[in-house]
Scaffold this motif. Structure first.
Motif, PDB file in Angstrom:
ATOM      1  N   ARG A 180       0.843  -1.188   0.000  1.00 47.96           N
ATOM      2  CA  ARG A 180       0.000   0.000   0.000  1.00 47.96           C
ATOM      3  C   ARG A 180       0.888   1.252   0.000  1.00 47.96           C
ATOM      4  NH1 ARG A 180      -5.343  -1.550   2.605  1.00 47.96           N
ATOM      5  NH2 ARG A 180      -5.702   0.670   2.461  1.00 47.96           N
ATOM      6  N   PRO A 181       0.623   2.207  -0.875  1.00 49.75           N
ATOM      7  CA  PRO A 181       1.418   3.436  -0.881  1.00 49.75           C
ATOM      8  C   PRO A 181       1.346   4.139   0.470  1.00 49.75           C
ATOM      9  CG  PRO A 181      -0.004   3.350  -2.814  1.00 49.75           C
ATOM     10  CD  PRO A 181      -0.424   2.241  -1.925  1.00 49.75           C
ATOM     11  N   VAL A 182       2.493   4.636   0.915  1.00 48.55           N
ATOM     12  CA  VAL A 182       2.549   5.333   2.200  1.00 48.55           C
ATOM     13  C   VAL A 182       1.730   6.614   2.110  1.00 48.55           C
ATOM     14  CG1 VAL A 182       4.081   6.522   3.824  1.00 48.55           C
ATOM     15  CG2 VAL A 182       4.819   4.398   2.741  1.00 48.55           C
ATOM     16  N   ALA A 183       0.925   6.858   3.148  1.00 45.36           N
ATOM     17  CA  ALA A 183       0.077   8.061   3.160  1.00 45.36           C
ATOM     18  C   ALA A 183       0.931   9.295   3.403  1.00 45.36           C
ATOM     19  CB  ALA A 183      -0.984   7.928   4.241  1.00 45.36           C
ATOM     20  N   PRO A 184       0.648  10.382   2.705  1.00 48.67           N
ATOM     21  CA  PRO A 184       1.408  11.613   2.925  1.00 48.67           C
ATOM     22  C   PRO A 184       0.968  12.289   4.225  1.00 48.67           C
ATOM     23  CG  PRO A 184      -0.321  11.997   1.324  1.00 48.67           C
ATOM     24  CD  PRO A 184      -0.383  10.543   1.661  1.00 48.67           C
ATOM     25  N   PRO A 185       1.743  13.245   4.723  1.00 49.22           N
ATOM     26  CA  PRO A 185       1.309  13.963   5.925  1.00 49.22           C
ATOM     27  C   PRO A 185       0.070  14.798   5.635  1.00 49.22           C
ATOM     28  CG  PRO A 185       3.306  14.950   5.019  1.00 49.22           C
ATOM     29  CD  PRO A 185       3.062  13.703   4.262  1.00 49.22           C
ATOM     30  N   ARG A 186      -0.586  15.246   6.691  1.00 45.75           N
ATOM     31  CA  ARG A 186      -1.818  16.015   6.525  1.00 45.75           C
ATOM     32  C   ARG A 186      -1.584  17.294   5.737  1.00 45.75           C
ATOM     33  NH1 ARG A 186      -5.723  16.942  11.436  1.00 45.75           N
ATOM     34  NH2 ARG A 186      -6.794  17.881   9.703  1.00 45.75           N
ATOM     35  N   LEU A 187      -2.601  17.691   5.041  1.00 46.85           N
ATOM     36  CA  LEU A 187      -2.512  18.912   4.255  1.00 46.85           C
ATOM     37  C   LEU A 187      -2.439  20.106   5.217  1.00 46.85           C
ATOM     38  CD1 LEU A 187      -2.603  19.285   1.178  1.00 46.85           C
ATOM     39  CD2 LEU A 187      -5.030  19.736   1.371  1.00 46.85           C
ATOM     40  N   PRO A 188      -1.488  21.016   5.043  1.00 51.45           N
ATOM     41  CA  PRO A 188      -1.374  22.155   5.966  1.00 51.45           C
ATOM     42  C   PRO A 188      -2.435  23.220   5.686  1.00 51.45           C
ATOM     43  CG  PRO A 188       0.289  22.320   4.270  1.00 51.45           C
ATOM     44  CD  PRO A 188      -0.439  21.038   4.010  1.00 51.45           C
ATOM     45  N   VAL A 189      -3.663  22.880   6.114  1.00 52.54           N
ATOM     46  CA  VAL A 189      -4.779  23.792   5.861  1.00 52.54           C
ATOM     47  C   VAL A 189      -5.385  24.149   7.184  1.00 52.54           C
ATOM     48  CG1 VAL A 189      -7.082  23.940   4.849  1.00 52.54           C
ATOM     49  CG2 VAL A 189      -5.268  22.837   3.613  1.00 52.54           C
ATOM     50  N   GLU A 190      -5.724  25.420   7.379  1.00 49.15           N
ATOM     51  CA  GLU A 190      -6.403  25.834   8.603  1.00 49.15           C
ATOM     52  C   GLU A 190      -7.832  25.337   8.554  1.00 49.15           C
ATOM     53  OE1 GLU A 190      -4.060  30.002   9.447  1.00 49.15           O
ATOM     54  OE2 GLU A 190      -6.221  29.973   9.277  1.00 49.15           O
ATOM     55  N   MET A 221      10.678   5.150   2.081  1.00 47.29           N
ATOM     56  CA  MET A 221       9.821   4.052   1.624  1.00 47.29           C
ATOM     57  C   MET A 221       8.671   4.593   0.807  1.00 47.29           C
ATOM     58  SD  MET A 221       9.693   1.542   4.918  1.00 47.29           S
ATOM     59  CE  MET A 221       8.051   1.032   4.497  1.00 47.29           C
ATOM     60  N   PHE A 222       8.326   3.862  -0.215  1.00 46.54           N
ATOM     61  CA  PHE A 222       7.173   4.244  -1.026  1.00 46.54           C
ATOM     62  C   PHE A 222       5.929   3.485  -0.596  1.00 46.54           C
ATOM     63  CE2 PHE A 222       9.518   5.610  -5.192  1.00 46.54           C
ATOM     64  CZ  PHE A 222      10.163   6.604  -4.481  1.00 46.54           C
ATOM     65  N   PHE A 223       6.152   2.309  -0.013  1.00 45.20           N
ATOM     66  CA  PHE A 223       5.033   1.418   0.304  1.00 45.20           C
ATOM     67  C   PHE A 223       5.091   0.938   1.746  1.00 45.20           C
ATOM     68  CE2 PHE A 223       3.752   0.918  -4.072  1.00 45.20           C
ATOM     69  CZ  PHE A 223       4.921   1.003  -4.809  1.00 45.20           C
ATOM     70  N   GLU A 224       3.921   0.575   2.235  1.00 40.09           N
ATOM     71  CA  GLU A 224       3.849  -0.215   3.468  1.00 40.09           C
ATOM     72  C   GLU A 224       3.739  -1.666   3.024  1.00 40.09           C
ATOM     73  OE1 GLU A 224       1.354   3.266   5.780  1.00 40.09           O
ATOM     74  OE2 GLU A 224       0.604   1.213   5.837  1.00 40.09           O
ATOM     75  N   PRO A 225       4.785  -2.449   3.239  1.00 40.68           N
ATOM     76  CA  PRO A 225       4.779  -3.792   2.662  1.00 40.68           C
ATOM     77  C   PRO A 225       3.895  -4.752   3.442  1.00 40.68           C
ATOM     78  CG  PRO A 225       6.770  -3.455   3.933  1.00 40.68           C
ATOM     79  CD  PRO A 225       5.998  -2.166   3.994  1.00 40.68           C
ATOM     80  N   PRO A 226       3.420  -5.806   2.781  1.00 40.15           N
ATOM     81  CA  PRO A 226       2.648  -6.812   3.518  1.00 40.15           C
ATOM     82  C   PRO A 226       3.554  -7.553   4.487  1.00 40.15           C
ATOM     83  CG  PRO A 226       3.068  -7.532   1.271  1.00 40.15           C
ATOM     84  CD  PRO A 226       3.574  -6.135   1.367  1.00 40.15           C
ATOM     85  N   GLN A 227       3.040  -7.866   5.649  1.00 38.36           N
ATOM     86  CA  GLN A 227       3.779  -8.581   6.703  1.00 38.36           C
ATOM     87  C   GLN A 227       5.130  -7.928   7.002  1.00 38.36           C
ATOM     88  OE1 GLN A 227       3.421 -12.000   4.379  1.00 38.36           O
ATOM     89  NE2 GLN A 227       1.236 -11.936   4.807  1.00 38.36           N
ATOM     90  N   ARG A 228       5.174  -6.615   6.867  1.00 35.80           N
ATOM     91  CA  ARG A 228       6.384  -5.827   7.194  1.00 35.80           C
ATOM     92  C   ARG A 228       7.626  -6.363   6.473  1.00 35.80           C
ATOM     93  NH1 ARG A 228       5.805  -4.457  13.633  1.00 35.80           N
ATOM     94  NH2 ARG A 228       3.678  -3.731  13.530  1.00 35.80           N
ATOM     95  N   ASP A 229       7.441  -6.802   5.262  1.00 35.86           N
ATOM     96  CA  ASP A 229       8.552  -7.322   4.475  1.00 35.86           C
ATOM     97  C   ASP A 229       9.260  -6.146   3.800  1.00 35.86           C
ATOM     98  OD1 ASP A 229       8.841 -10.069   2.052  1.00 35.86           O
ATOM     99  OD2 ASP A 229      10.335  -8.750   2.972  1.00 35.86           O
ATOM    100  N   TYR A 230      10.134  -5.502   4.542  1.00 36.69           N
ATOM    101  CA  TYR A 230      10.773  -4.285   4.046  1.00 36.69           C
ATOM    102  C   TYR A 230      11.769  -4.577   2.927  1.00 36.69           C
ATOM    103  CZ  TYR A 230       8.617  -2.330   8.161  1.00 36.69           C
ATOM    104  OH  TYR A 230       7.688  -1.953   9.106  1.00 36.69           O
TER     105      TYR A 230
END
Lengths: 131, 168
Positions: free
Chosen positions: A17-27, B89-98
């Motif tokens: 799953r793509p890592v989520a970015p930090p929150r948008l800096p919006v008031e 990192m671009f992804f959160e890997p399944p089962q923390r398989d970094y």
């Protein structure tokens, strides 16, 4: 038509799953005015209730009914009691004349001091003062 | 005031929903997650000031297009080639398989930019080939064939390094 192997590999990739970015800096948007009313109205009511409760609590026990205008009944006036606007109003309202009341307030000659106490005039009259 | 707050809430909702895929897409072009994050945030902050998103029929596709333009413009002005950011990192890997996550990142980097864009848009952006073709201004067939090539190369690169992947 996708090949099953491709589908399987695609499903495998989607597990990353793509890592989520930090929150948008919006008031945060300001609350609409009606939201402020919803908060302010109960707060104002609570303050009012507290004020009423406080005023009731500070009234003396067994007190006579309050007279409109904040005046104190004439029979409650005691010698030595501080002269207040309320007591003065009450005397003026119940007295025979304004002049008489003013004289009484200024020079309470018939006043009886409380038990165990004497007026300054009485004490001084007993002393023999040699000049 | 009410209109502005509604627009802000809508954009924040879109950011939460599509932000991860948008950042990944931007990182697939730049190779750097920090720059990708900045680019995506700048796009959303600009959209907050302007009112163009409401006119878009397909808001998700519009967001990907905005991010792509922003990233490419910035890359042109910098004049830098993409290089893989080894730490972020671009992804959160399944089962923390970094290790697998690093494998995937490296395998993605070995693809051409055109293939990277298509595979990220289809797999993680969940866009159809029709949407991808419109975004990248290519035909659907070209989008589909780039995707197949990219998938094959990715699979070869990842599964060569691991014992098995996607083979249940």
């Amino acid at each position: 038509m996708p090949i099953p192997e491709e589908e399987r590999f695609e499903s495998y990739l989607k597990e990353f799953r793509p890592v989520a970015p930090p929150r948008l800096p919006v008031e945060p948007p300001a609350l609409p005015w009606r939201h402020w009313v919803l908060f302010a109205a109960p707060a104002a009511a609570a303050i009012l209730l507290l004020a009423v409760a406080f005023s009731l609590h500070t009234r003396p026990d067994g007190s006579a009914k309050a007279i409109p205008g904040g005046q104190v009944p004439a029979e409650r006036l005691q010698v030595g009691a501080p002269l207040t606007l309320g007591s003065a109003n009450s005397r003026l309202a119940s007295g025979p004349s304004v002049r008489t009341v003013l004289d009484e307030m200024s020079f309470p000659s018939t006043a009886t001091p409380p038990k165990g106490k004497a007026s300054a005039l009485a004490v001084l009259s007993k002393e023999k003062i040699r000049l | 005031m009410q209109l502005i707050s509604r627009r802000t809430r809508e954009l924040e909702s879109l950011y939460r929903q599509h932000g991860p895929a948008l950042v990944l897409f931007a990182a697939a072009i730049t190779g750097e997650r920090e720059r990708a994050q900045d680019a995506v945030q700048q796009v959303f902050l600009k959209l907050l000031q302007e009112n163009r998103l409401e006119q878009a029929e397909d808001k998700k596709a519009y967001l990907f297009a905005c991010v792509r333009n922003a990233v490419l413009n910035e890359a042109r002005s910098r004049g830098r080639n993409t290089s893989l950011d080894a730490d972020a990192m671009f992804f959160e890997p399944p089962q923390r398989d970094y290790a697998a996550e690093l494998n995937l990142r490296r395998a993605l980097h070995e693809l051409s930019q055109e293939q990277r864009e298509v595979i990220v848009l289809h797999v993680w952006g969940e866009m159809t080939f029709a949407q991808i073709s419109e975004l990248l201004e290519i035909s659907s067939n070209t989008a589909a064939s780039r995707y197949r090539y990219a998938l094959t190369k990715l699979r070869a690169a990842m599964c060569a390094k691991e014992d098995s992947c996607a083979n249940p």
